[in-house]
Enzyme design. Sequence first.
Site, PDB file in Angstrom:
ATOM      1  N   ARG A  47       0.876  -1.169   0.000  1.00  0.00           N
ATOM      2  CA  ARG A  47       0.000   0.000   0.000  1.00  0.00           C
ATOM      3  C   ARG A  47       0.915   1.222   0.000  1.00  0.00           C
ATOM      4  O   ARG A  47       2.081   1.139   0.405  1.00  0.00           O
ATOM      5  CB  ARG A  47      -0.865   0.029   1.264  1.00  0.00           C
ATOM      6  CG  ARG A  47      -1.830  -1.134   1.395  1.00  0.00           C
ATOM      7  CD  ARG A  47      -2.558  -1.078   2.739  1.00  0.00           C
ATOM      8  NE  ARG A  47      -3.521  -2.163   2.870  1.00  0.00           N
ATOM      9  CZ  ARG A  47      -3.281  -3.304   3.516  1.00  0.00           C
ATOM     10  NH1 ARG A  47      -2.114  -3.517   4.098  1.00  0.00           N
ATOM     11  NH2 ARG A  47      -4.208  -4.237   3.584  1.00  0.00           N
ATOM     12  N   LYS A  71      -1.689  -2.386   7.904  1.00  0.00           N
ATOM     13  CA  LYS A  71      -2.867  -1.795   8.547  1.00  0.00           C
ATOM     14  C   LYS A  71      -3.011  -2.335   9.965  1.00  0.00           C
ATOM     15  O   LYS A  71      -2.773  -3.521  10.202  1.00  0.00           O
ATOM     16  CB  LYS A  71      -4.131  -2.178   7.766  1.00  0.00           C
ATOM     17  CG  LYS A  71      -4.495  -1.252   6.649  1.00  0.00           C
ATOM     18  CD  LYS A  71      -5.809  -1.744   6.061  1.00  0.00           C
ATOM     19  CE  LYS A  71      -6.425  -0.740   5.128  1.00  0.00           C
ATOM     20  NZ  LYS A  71      -7.654  -1.269   4.533  1.00  0.00           N
ATOM     21  N   HIS A 136      -2.630   2.111  -5.864  1.00  0.00           N
ATOM     22  CA  HIS A 136      -3.190   0.838  -5.417  1.00  0.00           C
ATOM     23  C   HIS A 136      -3.337  -0.164  -6.570  1.00  0.00           C
ATOM     24  O   HIS A 136      -3.388  -1.375  -6.343  1.00  0.00           O
ATOM     25  CB  HIS A 136      -4.535   1.073  -4.709  1.00  0.00           C
ATOM     26  CG  HIS A 136      -4.763   0.135  -3.567  1.00  0.00           C
ATOM     27  ND1 HIS A 136      -4.062   0.203  -2.384  1.00  0.00           N
ATOM     28  CD2 HIS A 136      -5.600  -0.920  -3.441  1.00  0.00           C
ATOM     29  CE1 HIS A 136      -4.464  -0.760  -1.575  1.00  0.00           C
ATOM     30  NE2 HIS A 136      -5.401  -1.461  -2.191  1.00  0.00           N
ATOM     31  N   ARG A 139      -0.608  -2.695  -6.481  1.00  0.00           N
ATOM     32  CA  ARG A 139      -0.863  -3.759  -5.501  1.00  0.00           C
ATOM     33  C   ARG A 139      -1.826  -4.803  -6.089  1.00  0.00           C
ATOM     34  O   ARG A 139      -1.597  -6.001  -5.987  1.00  0.00           O
ATOM     35  CB  ARG A 139      -1.424  -3.135  -4.225  1.00  0.00           C
ATOM     36  CG  ARG A 139      -1.761  -4.115  -3.109  1.00  0.00           C
ATOM     37  CD  ARG A 139      -2.149  -3.320  -1.854  1.00  0.00           C
ATOM     38  NE  ARG A 139      -2.932  -4.069  -0.903  1.00  0.00           N
ATOM     39  CZ  ARG A 139      -2.426  -4.837   0.065  1.00  0.00           C
ATOM     40  NH1 ARG A 139      -1.121  -4.960   0.193  1.00  0.00           N
ATOM     41  NH2 ARG A 139      -3.216  -5.461   0.910  1.00  0.00           N
ATOM     42  N   HIS A 162      -4.003  -9.706   4.153  1.00  0.00           N
ATOM     43  CA  HIS A 162      -5.461  -9.750   4.305  1.00  0.00           C
ATOM     44  C   HIS A 162      -5.828 -10.681   5.456  1.00  0.00           C
ATOM     45  O   HIS A 162      -5.295 -11.780   5.562  1.00  0.00           O
ATOM     46  CB  HIS A 162      -6.129 -10.287   3.035  1.00  0.00           C
ATOM     47  CG  HIS A 162      -6.099  -9.329   1.888  1.00  0.00           C
ATOM     48  ND1 HIS A 162      -6.281  -9.734   0.583  1.00  0.00           N
ATOM     49  CD2 HIS A 162      -5.926  -7.988   1.840  1.00  0.00           C
ATOM     50  CE1 HIS A 162      -6.207  -8.679  -0.214  1.00  0.00           C
ATOM     51  NE2 HIS A 162      -5.998  -7.613   0.517  1.00  0.00           N
ATOM     52  N   TYR A 171      -9.470 -11.427  -6.514  1.00  0.00           N
ATOM     53  CA  TYR A 171      -8.536 -11.480  -7.645  1.00  0.00           C
ATOM     54  C   TYR A 171      -8.825 -12.647  -8.581  1.00  0.00           C
ATOM     55  O   TYR A 171      -8.400 -12.636  -9.731  1.00  0.00           O
ATOM     56  CB  TYR A 171      -7.086 -11.496  -7.143  1.00  0.00           C
ATOM     57  CG  TYR A 171      -6.753 -10.222  -6.414  1.00  0.00           C
ATOM     58  CD1 TYR A 171      -6.649  -9.014  -7.102  1.00  0.00           C
ATOM     59  CD2 TYR A 171      -6.605 -10.197  -5.038  1.00  0.00           C
ATOM     60  CE1 TYR A 171      -6.390  -7.824  -6.438  1.00  0.00           C
ATOM     61  CE2 TYR A 171      -6.345  -9.011  -4.359  1.00  0.00           C
ATOM     62  CZ  TYR A 171      -6.247  -7.826  -5.069  1.00  0.00           C
ATOM     63  OH  TYR A 171      -5.996  -6.656  -4.412  1.00  0.00           O
TER      64      TYR A 171
END
Length: 192
Positions: A47, A71, A136, A139, A162, A171
Amino acid sequence: YGGITRAKEYKSLPEVLSRNEVRRILSCLANRKHRCMISLIYSAGLRRSELLNLTPQDIMSERMLIRIMGKGKKCRYSLLSEKVLCELREYFKEYRPQKWLFEGETPGEQYSASALVKVLKEAADRAGIRHWVHVHMLRHSFATHLLEQGTDLRTIQELLGHNDIKTTSIYLHVTSAHKSSIPNPLDSLDNT
C-alpha cells in the site's frame, strides 16, 4: 415496502495493469529513487502508506524479504525482488537515507504521499497509458499477476496481509489465466 426490491449493488472489481503496462511505466522512470519506489510497490504488493513507512532496516536482503508494518500495526513479510535489491543498493549509495527508506528533500523527512502519486501519474502518462493509473493498482496487479503465475490464494493472502481469504479471492474474478483457455462459443460455431 410491499414487494419492492432494492436494486442490486455491484461491487467493482480491482483495476489491474497488464505486465506490459507495468514494464512501460518502470521504463519511463529515469530517477532511481522513483524507480525503486514504484518497483517496490509492485514487486511486494505494498500500500502507499506501507512503502512510505519503510526504513532501511525493513529490507532483509539476506532472507530476500521486506518487513512491512501494515494496517492496524500488523507486521507481515513480503517478497524482495532480486532486481529491486540491486537497484536499492545503488539508490542507497546515491541518496544515503537516514530514517526512512524514501525521504523527501529534507534528510530524515518522510517522502510525501502526494509526490508519490504524482510520480506514478507522470510515468504512466509518459508510458502512453490513457486510463487513470493509481498507486493501489500496482498492488492489485501484483496479486493478479501472482495468481496468473500459479501462486496459491493463501500465499497471496499472506503477502498482502489480508485477514480474510474472501478479500483476496476477489482477484480470482480479475485474473485472465483460466479465462484465456476457454474456447469462445462464437469461434466454435463453424465446427458443429
